[in-house]
Write a protein that holds these residues in place. Structure first.
Motif, mmCIF file in Angstrom:
data_model
loop_
_atom_site.group_PDB
_atom_site.id
_atom_site.type_symbol
_atom_site.label_atom_id
_atom_site.label_comp_id
_atom_site.label_asym_id
_atom_site.label_seq_id
_atom_site.Cartn_x
_atom_site.Cartn_y
_atom_site.Cartn_z
ATOM 1 N N ASN A 5 -4.251 4.932 6.954
ATOM 2 C CA ASN A 5 -3.249 5.907 6.554
ATOM 3 C C ASN A 5 -2.757 5.716 5.127
ATOM 4 O O ASN A 5 -1.934 6.498 4.654
ATOM 5 C CB ASN A 5 -2.047 5.849 7.504
ATOM 6 C CG ASN A 5 -2.383 6.336 8.894
ATOM 7 O OD1 ASN A 5 -2.403 5.564 9.847
ATOM 8 N ND2 ASN A 5 -2.670 7.615 9.040
ATOM 9 N N TYR A 6 -3.244 4.693 4.446
ATOM 10 C CA TYR A 6 -2.761 4.369 3.113
ATOM 11 C C TYR A 6 -3.880 4.507 2.094
ATOM 12 O O TYR A 6 -5.033 4.147 2.358
ATOM 13 C CB TYR A 6 -2.119 2.980 3.109
ATOM 14 C CG TYR A 6 -0.833 3.004 3.903
ATOM 15 C CD1 TYR A 6 -0.848 2.834 5.289
ATOM 16 C CD2 TYR A 6 0.387 3.285 3.294
ATOM 17 C CE1 TYR A 6 0.319 2.929 6.033
ATOM 18 C CE2 TYR A 6 1.557 3.367 4.040
ATOM 19 C CZ TYR A 6 1.508 3.195 5.402
ATOM 20 O OH TYR A 6 2.662 3.306 6.138
ATOM 21 N N ALA A 14 0.844 -1.183 0.000
ATOM 22 C CA ALA A 14 0.000 0.000 0.000
ATOM 23 C C ALA A 14 0.880 1.232 0.000
ATOM 24 O O ALA A 14 1.980 1.222 0.555
ATOM 25 C CB ALA A 14 -0.917 0.002 1.216
ATOM 26 N N ALA A 15 0.383 2.291 -0.612
ATOM 27 C CA ALA A 15 1.116 3.547 -0.695
ATOM 28 C C ALA A 15 0.308 4.670 -0.072
ATOM 29 O O ALA A 15 -0.923 4.716 -0.202
ATOM 30 C CB ALA A 15 1.428 3.885 -2.153
ATOM 31 N N SER A 16 1.010 5.566 0.585
ATOM 32 C CA SER A 16 0.382 6.729 1.191
ATOM 33 C C SER A 16 0.772 7.987 0.432
ATOM 34 O O SER A 16 1.918 8.123 0.004
ATOM 35 C CB SER A 16 0.830 6.860 2.650
ATOM 36 O OG SER A 16 0.396 8.075 3.198
ATOM 37 N N LEU A 17 -0.184 8.889 0.279
ATOM 38 C CA LEU A 17 0.105 10.174 -0.352
ATOM 39 C C LEU A 17 0.650 11.182 0.653
ATOM 40 O O LEU A 17 1.046 12.279 0.270
ATOM 41 C CB LEU A 17 -1.159 10.728 -1.008
ATOM 42 C CG LEU A 17 -1.726 9.885 -2.152
ATOM 43 C CD1 LEU A 17 -2.987 10.527 -2.699
ATOM 44 C CD2 LEU A 17 -0.687 9.687 -3.246
ATOM 45 N N VAL A 18 0.670 10.802 1.915
ATOM 46 C CA VAL A 18 1.129 11.675 2.983
ATOM 47 C C VAL A 18 2.551 11.301 3.354
ATOM 48 O O VAL A 18 2.861 10.127 3.531
ATOM 49 C CB VAL A 18 0.222 11.562 4.225
ATOM 50 C CG1 VAL A 18 0.776 12.400 5.378
ATOM 51 C CG2 VAL A 18 -1.199 11.967 3.882
ATOM 52 N N THR A 19 3.418 12.290 3.449
ATOM 53 C CA THR A 19 4.786 12.051 3.900
ATOM 54 C C THR A 19 4.843 12.263 5.402
ATOM 55 O O THR A 19 4.545 13.348 5.883
ATOM 56 C CB THR A 19 5.763 13.009 3.201
ATOM 57 O OG1 THR A 19 5.690 12.800 1.789
ATOM 58 C CG2 THR A 19 7.185 12.754 3.674
ATOM 59 N N TYR A 20 5.190 11.228 6.130
ATOM 60 C CA TYR A 20 5.207 11.306 7.584
ATOM 61 C C TYR A 20 6.589 11.760 8.064
ATOM 62 O O TYR A 20 7.590 11.162 7.675
ATOM 63 C CB TYR A 20 4.834 9.959 8.190
ATOM 64 C CG TYR A 20 3.423 9.557 7.843
ATOM 65 C CD1 TYR A 20 3.149 8.770 6.742
ATOM 66 C CD2 TYR A 20 2.346 10.031 8.597
ATOM 67 C CE1 TYR A 20 1.842 8.437 6.400
ATOM 68 C CE2 TYR A 20 1.044 9.704 8.258
ATOM 69 C CZ TYR A 20 0.805 8.918 7.161
ATOM 70 O OH TYR A 20 -0.488 8.604 6.817
#
Length: 126
Positions: A112-113, A96-102
């Protein structure tokens, strides 16, 4: 839309190893936090490991020391090396990929993904 494709699942004996791969034909995975999740029959989806858009990693306690997440930027691939596999590791594994950079450690919670692959089946049995 970001499309992710997993591969590398299969049947392995307890104590064995597998390496799962995740890639995208349309997007550079370096730019996104990427996670591996798994879901066994009758159970909720569980976060296994994640890799930030940098080099930070995070592991579930049940796999720490046995699984390793890594990135090959040249090949646009994310790997999950799974060693010392146990029957309880049997599940469908998803990347899974997130568009948010943590800014800190990447999360292992599904909400979150944003984008998910179709999954690859891992069976650990003798």
């Amino acid at each position: 839309q970001l499309q992710l494709v997993e591969s590398g699942g299969g049947l392995v004996q307890p104590g064995g190893s597998l390496r799962l791969s995740c890639t995208s034909s349309a997007f550079t995975l370096n730019n996104y936090p990427i996670a591996w999740f798994r879901q066994a029959p009758g159970k909720e989806r569980e976060g296994v490991s994640c890799l930030s858009s940098g080099t930070q990693t995070n592991y579930a306690g049940s796999v720490e020391g046995r699984f390793t997440i890594s990135r090959d930027s040249d090949k646009n691939m994310i790997y999950l090396q799974m060693n010392s596999l146990k029957p309880e590791d049997t599940a469908v594994y998803y990347c899974a990929a997130s568009l948010v950079t943590y800014p800190a450690t990447c999360p292992l919670t599904a909400r979150n993904y944003d984008y998910w692959g179709q999954g690859t089946q891992v069976n650990v049995a003798s």
